[in-house]
Motif scaffolding. Structure first.
Motif, PDB file in Angstrom:
ATOM      1  N   ASP A 175       0.710  -1.114  -0.035  1.00 38.94           N
ATOM      2  CA  ASP A 175       0.161  -0.024  -0.028  1.00 38.94           C
ATOM      3  C   ASP A 175       0.861   1.211  -0.026  1.00 38.94           C
ATOM      4  OD1 ASP A 175      -2.870   1.256   0.271  1.00 38.94           O
ATOM      5  OD2 ASP A 175      -1.879   2.042   2.034  1.00 38.94           O
ATOM      6  N   GLN A 176       0.486   2.159  -0.751  1.00 41.09           N
ATOM      7  CA  GLN A 176       1.435   3.508  -0.844  1.00 41.09           C
ATOM      8  C   GLN A 176       1.748   4.061   0.463  1.00 41.09           C
ATOM      9  OE1 GLN A 176       2.424   5.144  -4.108  1.00 41.09           O
ATOM     10  NE2 GLN A 176       3.603   5.937  -2.275  1.00 41.09           N
ATOM     11  N   ARG A 177       0.655   4.032   1.449  1.00 39.01           N
ATOM     12  CA  ARG A 177       0.621   4.533   2.703  1.00 39.01           C
ATOM     13  C   ARG A 177       2.141   3.848   3.526  1.00 39.01           C
ATOM     14  NH1 ARG A 177      -4.417   3.280   2.646  1.00 39.01           N
ATOM     15  NH2 ARG A 177      -5.859   5.017   2.574  1.00 39.01           N
ATOM     16  N   VAL A 178       2.287   2.618   3.331  1.00 41.46           N
ATOM     17  CA  VAL A 178       3.429   1.950   3.711  1.00 41.46           C
ATOM     18  C   VAL A 178       4.684   2.292   3.156  1.00 41.46           C
ATOM     19  CG1 VAL A 178       4.477  -0.713   4.022  1.00 41.46           C
ATOM     20  CG2 VAL A 178       1.870  -0.225   4.400  1.00 41.46           C
ATOM     21  N   ALA A 179       4.706   2.384   1.807  1.00 40.68           N
ATOM     22  CA  ALA A 179       5.974   2.803   1.027  1.00 40.68           C
ATOM     23  C   ALA A 179       6.246   4.124   1.461  1.00 40.68           C
ATOM     24  CB  ALA A 179       5.593   2.692  -0.432  1.00 40.68           C
TER      25      ALA A 179
ATOM     26  N   SER B 167      10.704   2.569   2.214  1.00 41.79           N
ATOM     27  CA  SER B 167      11.218   2.643   0.769  1.00 41.79           C
ATOM     28  C   SER B 167      12.057   1.250   0.668  1.00 41.79           C
ATOM     29  CB  SER B 167      12.287   3.853   0.644  1.00 41.79           C
ATOM     30  OG  SER B 167      13.204   3.900   1.638  1.00 41.79           O
ATOM     31  N   ALA B 168      12.617   0.906   1.575  1.00 41.12           N
ATOM     32  CA  ALA B 168      13.297  -0.528   1.835  1.00 41.12           C
ATOM     33  C   ALA B 168      12.180  -1.819   1.197  1.00 41.12           C
ATOM     34  CB  ALA B 168      13.947  -0.866   2.772  1.00 41.12           C
ATOM     35  N   LEU B 169      11.199  -1.597   1.823  1.00 39.68           N
ATOM     36  CA  LEU B 169       9.975  -2.581   1.454  1.00 39.68           C
ATOM     37  C   LEU B 169       9.985  -2.406  -0.043  1.00 39.68           C
ATOM     38  CD1 LEU B 169       7.511  -2.462   4.357  1.00 39.68           C
ATOM     39  CD2 LEU B 169       9.358  -4.243   3.665  1.00 39.68           C
ATOM     40  N   ALA B 170       9.563  -1.072  -0.546  1.00 43.54           N
ATOM     41  CA  ALA B 170       9.217  -1.016  -2.010  1.00 43.54           C
ATOM     42  C   ALA B 170      10.347  -1.423  -2.929  1.00 43.54           C
ATOM     43  CB  ALA B 170       8.982   0.347  -1.988  1.00 43.54           C
ATOM     44  N   SER B 171      11.599  -1.357  -2.237  1.00 43.23           N
ATOM     45  CA  SER B 171      12.902  -2.111  -3.122  1.00 43.23           C
ATOM     46  C   SER B 171      12.875  -3.270  -3.328  1.00 43.23           C
ATOM     47  CB  SER B 171      13.940  -1.172  -2.933  1.00 43.23           C
ATOM     48  OG  SER B 171      14.308  -1.738  -1.671  1.00 43.23           O
ATOM     49  N   LEU B 172      11.950  -4.322  -2.510  1.00 42.45           N
ATOM     50  CA  LEU B 172      12.200  -5.933  -2.654  1.00 42.45           C
ATOM     51  C   LEU B 172      11.958  -6.220  -3.820  1.00 42.45           C
ATOM     52  CD1 LEU B 172      10.301  -6.585   0.784  1.00 42.45           C
ATOM     53  CD2 LEU B 172      12.892  -6.696   0.484  1.00 42.45           C
ATOM     54  N   PRO B 173      12.577  -7.299  -4.160  1.00 47.65           N
ATOM     55  CA  PRO B 173      12.207  -8.072  -5.730  1.00 47.65           C
ATOM     56  C   PRO B 173      10.720  -8.465  -5.675  1.00 47.65           C
ATOM     57  CG  PRO B 173      14.250  -8.879  -4.697  1.00 47.65           C
ATOM     58  CD  PRO B 173      13.544  -8.136  -3.442  1.00 47.65           C
ATOM     59  N   GLY B 174      10.108  -8.069  -6.650  1.00 48.89           N
ATOM     60  CA  GLY B 174       8.681  -8.308  -6.784  1.00 48.89           C
ATOM     61  C   GLY B 174       7.727  -7.218  -6.242  1.00 48.89           C
TER      62      GLY B 174
END
Length: 184
Positions: A140-144, A165-172
């Motif tokens: 979810d955008q709020r998480v990112a 941002s680290a979560l958003a950079s995870l593969p997939g």
């Protein structure tokens, strides 16, 4: 090491320094990150792993907790899985946004036994870090957008501290606006 403002009474150390506090797939995935030391881990009482109990016991804000839910959907007899990362103050739009993204007729939370078996993680500790590579990670955008989050570590006896941002950079990983709605 990051100075985590959301840690409450937790003692946070760089996650790679405590592989004993991580599920095996999580430890392997962290090692592959660009800056694994930017992810923290804190040991907790496994009986307090559920979000509300955890936040109350350790003084961490509910608004900084993100939950990973495993979603299963079927299309033409094929089961498709995904993980959804949502803030604890929201509810995933399983039968709207997620169902359309997976292109399935019906989507629902995966059964506990199946989620545990497929992820190699404990129920109540499932995290997007280290999930099966073919699964999309819907964020979810709020998480990112969050600079600091507390999420599962793959086991119930610890929590990861990580940036959105680290979560958003995870593969997939795919950041999706409107993946979750505020709980009313």
């Amino acid at each position: 090491m990051t100075d985590w403002t959301i840690a409450g009474s937790l003692t946070v150390v760089p996650a790679p320094s405590r592989p004993d506090l991580l599920a095996e797939p999580v430890a392997k995935a962290l090692a592959a990150l660009a800056d694994p030391d930017a992810v923290g881990v804190a040991e907790i009482d496994a009986e307090l792993a559920d979000t509300a109990a955890f936040c109350e016991a350790y003084g961490s804000p509910l608004s900084a907790s993100a939950n990973c839910v495993v979603i299963a959907g079927k299309r033409a007899g094929e089961v498709r899985f995904a993980a959804a990362m949502i803030l604890a103050t929201t509810r995933a739009d399983v039968n709207g946004v997620i169902k359309r993204r997976l292109d399935v007729r019906k989507a629902s939370f995966a059964p506990m036994d199946e989620a545990v078996s497929l992820t190699g993680m404990q129920y109540g500790g499932i995290t997007p870090v280290g999930l099966p590579g073919e699964w999309p990670i819907l964020i979810d955008q709020r998480v990112a957008d969050e600079p600091e989050l507390i999420i599962g570590s793959g086991i119930r006896g610890s929590k990861l501290l990580i940036s959105g941002s680290a979560l958003a950079s995870l593969p997939g990983a795919e950041v999706i606006d409107g993946l979750a709605r505020p709980i009313e």
